[in-house]
Design an enzyme around this catalytic site. Sequence first.
Site, PDB file in Angstrom:
ATOM      1  N   ASP A  39      39.714  19.292  68.040  1.00 36.15           N
ATOM      2  CA  ASP A  39      38.841  18.789  66.985  1.00 36.15           C
ATOM      3  C   ASP A  39      39.711  18.376  65.800  1.00 36.15           C
ATOM      4  OD1 ASP A  39      36.455  18.156  65.732  1.00 36.15           O
ATOM      5  OD2 ASP A  39      36.108  20.182  64.993  1.00 36.15           O
ATOM      6  N   ASN A  88      28.524  13.030  72.505  1.00 36.29           N
ATOM      7  CA  ASN A  88      29.358  11.975  71.925  1.00 36.29           C
ATOM      8  C   ASN A  88      28.948  10.588  72.404  1.00 36.29           C
ATOM      9  OD1 ASN A  88      32.443  13.912  72.100  1.00 36.29           O
ATOM     10  ND2 ASN A  88      30.938  13.756  70.446  1.00 36.29           N
TER      11      ASN A  88
END
Length: 261
Positions: A39, A88
Amino acid sequence: MQTSDQRPGRGLLYRLYQNRLRRELDEAELPRHVAMIIDGNRRWARQLGYDSAVHGHRAGAAKMREFLEWCDDLGISVVTLYLLSSDNLGNRTSEELADLIEIIAELAEELSHYRDWRVQHVGSDAGLPVPLVAALDAAEHRTEGKKGLHVNLAVGYGGRREITDAMRSIVASHHAEGRSLEDLAESLTPELIGEHLYTGGQPDPDLVIRTSGEQRLSDFMLWQAAHSEFYFVEALGPDLREVDFLRAVRDYTRRHRRYGG
């Protein structure tokens, strides 16, 4: 101008500390399966003044290649990389998503030619572009039967969806055998569900690492991580250092793992 030995993570003191961390690790206590939630790629790109997130995603992919080497060199058997969630696919811009898909396809291709690693796609093909599915399938077929590090690429992955797909698979198999609902209810066990997950036959992750200081699972390996240990690193994904990884593993080896409380 800084030389390579003057940059963070390159100097003599860093290497001495890194070697000390390795010596402190008890080989018998190392995790078999490490899962990584990378991340912070977009934040990394913004902080460096890039006008596109693609630079962060490429740097993150390069870091994941390093991360796999660290794991392999330490003797870890299985690594799962969370590269693209099913969420996503709907919450990224089309331009960023296109860049991500290209980067992931390139990564799968590269890893399938590296060392003696076996590459496996864990996730759903639904919603993924045909070229990416083809690249992931090709990497799987190319590395089938290899005995080195088992690399799971979690692409188009969602933990809830995985459990749903596992249950659908169990019901379909049960129906094909012509068995009753009562038989199905009797046969359902955590072990049976585990066999039908994308990672069926693999050990559950012992250690889950997440970068960028975020402390959440983000729908990642919800079933498999029921008893995992978690380690959160402040560094953004592309800035992760080997000492950060070694500290995570050292921390894992020092924990007394408890199951159920």
